[in-house]
Write a protein that holds these residues in place. Structure first.
Motif, PDB file in Angstrom:
ATOM      1  N   VAL A 198       0.828  -1.200   0.000  1.00  0.00           N
ATOM      2  CA  VAL A 198       0.000   0.000   0.000  1.00  0.00           C
ATOM      3  C   VAL A 198       0.866   1.256   0.000  1.00  0.00           C
ATOM      4  O   VAL A 198       2.050   1.212   0.346  1.00  0.00           O
ATOM      5  N   ARG A 199       0.236   2.358  -0.395  1.00  0.00           N
ATOM      6  CA  ARG A 199       0.865   3.666  -0.288  1.00  0.00           C
ATOM      7  C   ARG A 199      -0.157   4.616   0.302  1.00  0.00           C
ATOM      8  O   ARG A 199      -1.307   4.671  -0.128  1.00  0.00           O
ATOM      9  N   VAL A 200       0.254   5.343   1.312  1.00  0.00           N
ATOM     10  CA  VAL A 200      -0.562   6.400   1.888  1.00  0.00           C
ATOM     11  C   VAL A 200       0.347   7.616   2.037  1.00  0.00           C
ATOM     12  O   VAL A 200       1.431   7.523   2.600  1.00  0.00           O
ATOM     13  N   ASP A 201      -0.108   8.730   1.482  1.00  0.00           N
ATOM     14  CA  ASP A 201       0.728   9.929   1.380  1.00  0.00           C
ATOM     15  C   ASP A 201       2.037   9.545   0.692  1.00  0.00           C
ATOM     16  O   ASP A 201       2.007   9.014  -0.396  1.00  0.00           O
ATOM     17  N   GLU A 255      -7.952   9.885   6.216  1.00  0.00           N
ATOM     18  CA  GLU A 255      -7.839  11.307   5.908  1.00  0.00           C
ATOM     19  C   GLU A 255      -7.130  11.567   4.588  1.00  0.00           C
ATOM     20  O   GLU A 255      -7.256  12.656   4.031  1.00  0.00           O
ATOM     21  N   SER A 256      -6.370  10.617   4.081  1.00  0.00           N
ATOM     22  CA  SER A 256      -5.582  10.795   2.870  1.00  0.00           C
ATOM     23  C   SER A 256      -5.984   9.759   1.830  1.00  0.00           C
ATOM     24  O   SER A 256      -6.691   8.801   2.127  1.00  0.00           O
ATOM     25  N   VAL A 257      -5.476   9.950   0.641  1.00  0.00           N
ATOM     26  CA  VAL A 257      -5.685   8.954  -0.405  1.00  0.00           C
ATOM     27  C   VAL A 257      -4.714   7.806  -0.150  1.00  0.00           C
ATOM     28  O   VAL A 257      -3.510   8.024  -0.011  1.00  0.00           O
ATOM     29  N   SER A 258      -5.246   6.602  -0.066  1.00  0.00           N
ATOM     30  CA  SER A 258      -4.385   5.427   0.082  1.00  0.00           C
ATOM     31  C   SER A 258      -4.565   4.556  -1.151  1.00  0.00           C
ATOM     32  O   SER A 258      -5.644   4.495  -1.727  1.00  0.00           O
TER      33      SER A 258
END
Length: 95
Positions: free
Chosen positions: A47-50, A82-85
């Motif tokens: 995964v990637r978040v921020d 709160e962010s795009v993941s």
């Protein structure tokens, strides 16, 4: 006299309740976000978040622990809300 004591006690208890509620809001939002994350993500997914990217090692009650290039990284669960993941696709070259 009884009314004054009752009002004072209510004010003190109300202030304590408000202070606890404000202080615990970050932890509660992490708990709720982690509960929702378990429905979407699984251990082992990339995964990637921020700007943080890695493989999910563990989903705790308040955070996600990722295996990143820098090492084990603890990401608060609310950052996923709160962010795009992004759930990264695995390619043939990935482990």
């Amino acid at each position: 006299m009884v009314n004054v004591v009752t009002i004072a006690a209510a004010a003190i208890l109300g202030a304590l309740g408000l202070a606890f509620g404000i202080g615990a809001s970050a932890e509660v939002s992490n708990i709720l976000a982690a509960h929702q994350l378990r429905k979407v993500y699984r251990i082992g997914q990339k995964v990637r978040v921020d700007d943080t990217e890695g493989d999910i090692l563990e989903l705790t009650s308040t955070a996600v622990i990722l295996d990143t290039d820098e090492g084990r990284t603890l990401v608060p669960a609310r950052r996923f809300a709160e962010s795009v993941s992004v759930l990264k696709r695995r390619t043939d070259g990935d482990d």
